[in-house]
Design a protein around this motif. Structure first.
Motif, short mmCIF file in Angstrom:
data_model
loop_
_atom_site.label_atom_id
_atom_site.label_comp_id
_atom_site.label_asym_id
_atom_site.label_seq_id
_atom_site.Cartn_x
_atom_site.Cartn_y
_atom_site.Cartn_z
N ARG A 138 14.11 -36.32 -35.71
CA ARG A 138 13.67 -34.93 -35.58
C ARG A 138 12.29 -34.68 -36.18
O ARG A 138 11.63 -33.72 -35.79
CB ARG A 138 14.72 -34.02 -36.23
CG ARG A 138 16.07 -34.12 -35.54
CD ARG A 138 17.08 -33.08 -35.98
NE ARG A 138 17.55 -33.18 -37.35
CZ ARG A 138 18.59 -33.92 -37.77
NH1 ARG A 138 19.26 -34.67 -36.91
NH2 ARG A 138 18.96 -33.91 -39.03
N GLN A 139 11.87 -35.51 -37.13
CA GLN A 139 10.54 -35.34 -37.73
C GLN A 139 9.64 -36.47 -37.26
O GLN A 139 8.90 -37.09 -38.03
CB GLN A 139 10.66 -35.33 -39.25
CG GLN A 139 11.44 -34.14 -39.75
CD GLN A 139 11.72 -34.19 -41.24
OE1 GLN A 139 11.74 -35.24 -41.86
NE2 GLN A 139 11.93 -33.02 -41.81
N ALA A 140 9.70 -36.74 -35.98
CA ALA A 140 8.96 -37.83 -35.36
C ALA A 140 8.61 -37.47 -33.93
O ALA A 140 9.20 -36.54 -33.36
CB ALA A 140 9.80 -39.11 -35.40
N SER A 141 7.68 -38.21 -33.38
CA SER A 141 7.34 -38.02 -31.96
C SER A 141 6.89 -39.37 -31.40
O SER A 141 6.50 -40.26 -32.14
CB SER A 141 6.24 -36.97 -31.79
OG SER A 141 5.07 -37.36 -32.46
N THR A 142 7.00 -39.49 -30.08
CA THR A 142 6.50 -40.70 -29.43
C THR A 142 5.09 -40.45 -28.94
O THR A 142 4.76 -39.34 -28.49
CB THR A 142 7.41 -41.13 -28.26
OG1 THR A 142 7.53 -40.05 -27.35
CG2 THR A 142 8.79 -41.54 -28.76
N LEU A 143 4.27 -41.47 -29.03
CA LEU A 143 2.89 -41.40 -28.58
C LEU A 143 2.58 -42.65 -27.77
O LEU A 143 3.25 -43.67 -27.92
CB LEU A 143 1.93 -41.35 -29.77
CG LEU A 143 2.06 -40.18 -30.74
CD1 LEU A 143 1.11 -40.37 -31.92
CD2 LEU A 143 1.74 -38.87 -30.05
N THR A 144 1.56 -42.56 -26.95
CA THR A 144 1.09 -43.70 -26.19
C THR A 144 -0.42 -43.82 -26.39
O THR A 144 -1.14 -42.81 -26.36
CB THR A 144 1.41 -43.53 -24.69
OG1 THR A 144 2.83 -43.40 -24.55
CG2 THR A 144 0.94 -44.73 -23.88
N PRO A 158 0.78 -56.98 -21.19
CA PRO A 158 -0.37 -57.39 -22.01
C PRO A 158 -1.62 -56.60 -21.65
O PRO A 158 -1.96 -56.45 -20.48
CB PRO A 158 -0.53 -58.88 -21.67
CG PRO A 158 0.83 -59.31 -21.23
CD PRO A 158 1.42 -58.11 -20.52
N GLY A 159 -2.25 -56.04 -22.66
CA GLY A 159 -3.44 -55.22 -22.43
C GLY A 159 -3.13 -53.82 -21.94
O GLY A 159 -4.03 -53.06 -21.62
N GLY A 160 -1.84 -53.47 -21.87
CA GLY A 160 -1.43 -52.16 -21.36
C GLY A 160 -1.44 -51.08 -22.42
O GLY A 160 -1.94 -51.27 -23.53
N LYS A 161 -0.88 -49.94 -22.06
CA LYS A 161 -0.82 -48.78 -22.95
C LYS A 161 0.49 -48.82 -23.73
O LYS A 161 1.56 -48.55 -23.18
CB LYS A 161 -0.91 -47.49 -22.14
CG LYS A 161 -2.19 -47.33 -21.37
CD LYS A 161 -2.15 -46.05 -20.57
CE LYS A 161 -3.34 -45.92 -19.67
NZ LYS A 161 -3.27 -44.70 -18.86
N ALA A 162 0.40 -49.16 -25.00
CA ALA A 162 1.59 -49.28 -25.84
C ALA A 162 2.08 -47.91 -26.28
O ALA A 162 1.29 -47.00 -26.56
CB ALA A 162 1.27 -50.13 -27.07
N SER A 163 3.40 -47.79 -26.35
CA SER A 163 4.02 -46.60 -26.92
C SER A 163 4.43 -46.92 -28.35
O SER A 163 4.57 -48.09 -28.73
CB SER A 163 5.24 -46.19 -26.12
OG SER A 163 4.85 -45.72 -24.85
N MET A 164 4.62 -45.90 -29.14
CA MET A 164 4.97 -46.04 -30.55
C MET A 164 5.68 -44.78 -31.00
O MET A 164 5.72 -43.79 -30.27
CB MET A 164 3.71 -46.25 -31.38
CG MET A 164 2.84 -45.00 -31.47
SD MET A 164 1.10 -45.27 -31.66
CE MET A 164 0.67 -45.91 -30.08
N VAL A 165 6.23 -44.82 -32.21
CA VAL A 165 6.84 -43.65 -32.82
C VAL A 165 6.02 -43.25 -34.03
O VAL A 165 5.72 -44.09 -34.89
CB VAL A 165 8.31 -43.93 -33.21
CG1 VAL A 165 8.91 -42.74 -33.95
CG2 VAL A 165 9.13 -44.28 -31.99
#
Length: 167
Positions: free
Chosen positions: A90-96, A38-45
């Protein structure tokens, strides 16, 4: 939060490609990332796609995993599976999200949409979209299928399925 991305926001992009994610969207991303405290750094696609997509789609990790499971159930070697694998893998990346609530959009991704100093961040239910603000109001959403019996001039609420007692 309540599990959906809603609303739209015009946010600045700085010279390093950093885009602020709205606070309510960050909470949904945190809820959608099983490894985020909670309150942390979320990752996403971030799915950027090919020439058919004139927007970026951001998926919480849990939503990406749902889609990956659906793809895995499809027949190996099918064109539909291959197209979905290309789009989501392949046409995506992960971000934080960083400490200040921003993500970094690469130059390649900014160039694809013509993003310079701002972007429109738009809720889309289970995901959210990032658009060039100059194109958002007029651009078509990819190649939508024409549905029999659909009248674009009617109030969209008339197409909601089911009873009002679904709660």
């Amino acid at each position: 939060m309540f599990g959906l991305f809603i609303g739209d926001h015009d946010n600045k992009i700085d010279g390093k490609g950093r885009l602020s994610i709205p606070a309510d969207f960050r909470r949904e991303l945190e809820d959608g990332d099983p490894n985020c405290a909670p309150g942390g750094k979320a990752s996403m696609v971030l799915v950027y796609g090919d020439h058919r997509r004139n927007y970026l789609e951001v998926l919480p990790i849990k939503e990406m995993m749902k889609r990956a499971k659906k793809i895995a159930k499809m027949s190996n070697g099918s064109q539909k599976r291959d197209d979905l694998q290309k789009l989501y893998y392949r046409q995506a990346s992960t971000l934080t999200v960083d400490d200040t609530g921003r993500i970094v959009l690469s130059a390649k991704i900014r160039d694809k949409l013509g993003l310079t100093d701002s972007a429109r961040v738009v809720g889309n239910g289970e995901t959210f979209l990032i658009w060039n603000p100059d194109e958002y109001d007029t651009a078509p959403m990819g190649q939508l299928e024409i549905e029999e019996g659909y009248d674009p001039d009617k109030d969209p609420n008339t197409y909601l399925p089911g009873d009002d007692d679904d709660d």
